[in-house]
Write an enzyme that holds these catalytic residues in place. Structure first.
Site, PDB file in Angstrom:
ATOM      1  N   HIS A  40      41.799  43.882  40.593  1.00  0.00           N
ATOM      2  CA  HIS A  40      41.946  44.381  41.954  1.00  0.00           C
ATOM      3  C   HIS A  40      40.582  44.814  42.465  1.00  0.00           C
ATOM      4  CE1 HIS A  40      44.318  47.370  44.731  1.00  0.00           C
ATOM      5  NE2 HIS A  40      43.530  46.555  45.397  1.00  0.00           N
ATOM      6  N   HIS A  46      38.845  47.384  39.705  1.00  0.00           N
ATOM      7  CA  HIS A  46      39.550  47.879  38.518  1.00  0.00           C
ATOM      8  C   HIS A  46      40.603  46.857  38.111  1.00  0.00           C
ATOM      9  CE1 HIS A  46      41.977  49.169  41.967  1.00  0.00           C
ATOM     10  NE2 HIS A  46      43.021  48.991  41.172  1.00  0.00           N
ATOM     11  N   ASP A  48      44.704  46.473  36.844  1.00  0.00           N
ATOM     12  CA  ASP A  48      45.980  47.181  36.803  1.00  0.00           C
ATOM     13  C   ASP A  48      46.858  46.571  35.721  1.00  0.00           C
ATOM     14  OD1 ASP A  48      45.895  49.121  39.101  1.00  0.00           O
ATOM     15  OD2 ASP A  48      45.471  47.283  40.208  1.00  0.00           O
ATOM     16  N   LYS A 239      52.921  22.950  30.305  1.00  0.00           N
ATOM     17  CA  LYS A 239      53.495  21.623  30.520  1.00  0.00           C
ATOM     18  C   LYS A 239      54.907  21.604  29.959  1.00  0.00           C
ATOM     19  CE  LYS A 239      52.908  16.744  29.398  1.00  0.00           C
ATOM     20  NZ  LYS A 239      54.211  16.600  28.726  1.00  0.00           N
ATOM     21  N   ASP A 241      57.940  19.317  29.023  1.00  0.00           N
ATOM     22  CA  ASP A 241      58.035  17.900  28.724  1.00  0.00           C
ATOM     23  C   ASP A 241      59.075  17.239  29.601  1.00  0.00           C
ATOM     24  OD1 ASP A 241      56.626  16.044  27.375  1.00  0.00           O
ATOM     25  OD2 ASP A 241      56.900  17.046  25.446  1.00  0.00           O
TER      26      ASP A 241
HETATM   27 MN    MN Z   1      45.074  48.586  41.874  1.00  0.00          MN
END
Ligand code: MN
Length: 260
Positions: A40, A46, A48, A239, A241
């Protein structure tokens, strides 16, 4: 409707003016609880950390981010619960809104409490979460320990195991595990999707759009490897299949499909 523990979350935001979810939808999953680490870039960059429990995402702001080095103990501040939908949120929180700035899904996966207390809610109430992460970047055993002197201050650190390393995962893997974007690249109007990243790469490489004859296309086949490339130039997707199909639509109503 929704969880009372999300009252703080809703009070802090002008829902409708920020693209963040209101938290009225999802119920908790019965399977292994999930976690997310969002990077963020608000006033202060920072990370989270959010752990799914009691139908919400219990959240900690980690100013320096997680470290895979057991000697690095990182401050983690317990913040307001977030709604489950937040687990996939990346985008831009507009200027003037709470937490304004860019958000990417830096890591995501599931977790399990281990050791003396295997119930996440009880572990949280005791202030000692001994857990294992099954993320794309964060793996192995971790501890989240509440400090006695302050209600909201916890320490997050890696326990010694085969995944412990002095290498800084936040430097080596800065990108989103959903879109491949780095947090600085997320802009207002940028869809944080794999497709928009591919589109941008095509534009950078100045590859012009052109007509393609479906019959002549050689399908790109997967190469089996034992490890996912860690290089940020790669985009990795799970992925499932199945059958790969090439479809060609002509200007008339004919569509030809072949499977590989
Ligand atoms: Mn935050």
């Amino acid at each position: 409707m929704g969880h009372d523990s999300l009252n703080d979350y809703r009070r802090k935001r002008h829902l409708g003016q920020t693209p963040e979810p209101a938290g009225e939808g999802l119920e908790g999953s019965a399977e292994q609880p999930r976690f997310v680490v969002q990077k963020h870039r608000s006033r202060r960059l920072h990370y989270d950390l959010r752990l799914e429990m009691e139908g919400v995402l219990r959240s900690w702001a980690v100013p320096k981010g997680p470290s895979m080095d057991p000697s690095e103990k990182r401050l983690a501040i317990n913040v307001e619960d977030h709604p489950l939908e937040y687990i996939d949120f990346e985008g831009v929180i507009p200027e003037g809104e709470y937490g304004a700035g860019q958000v990417i899904v830096w890591d995501q996966g599931s977790y399990a409490c281990i050791g003396a207390e295997v119930d996440p809610v009880r572990a949280w109430k005791k202030g000692m979460i001994d857990f294992r992460l099954y993320g794309q970047k964060l793996r192995g055993m971790w501890l989240l320990v509440k400090l006695k002197k302050d209600e909201n201050q916890w320490l997050l650190f890696k326990k010694q195991d085969a995944y412990a390393t002095a290498a800084d995962v936040t430097v080596e893997r800065p990108e989103s595990v959903i879109s491949g974007f780095e947090v600085e690249e997320i802009e207002e109007g940028t869809l944080g999707t794999w497709h928009s990243r591919v589109q941008r790469l095509l534009e950078e490489l100045q590859i012009p759009p052109r007509a393609i004859e479906g019959e002549k296309v050689r399908p790109m086949l997967a190469t089996l490897v034992t490890q996912v490339p860690a290089d940020s130039r790669w985009i990795c997707e799970l992925k499932y299949d199945g059958i790969r199909a090439l479809a060609e639509k002509k200007t008339t109503n004919s569509v030809s499909i072949r499977a590989t």
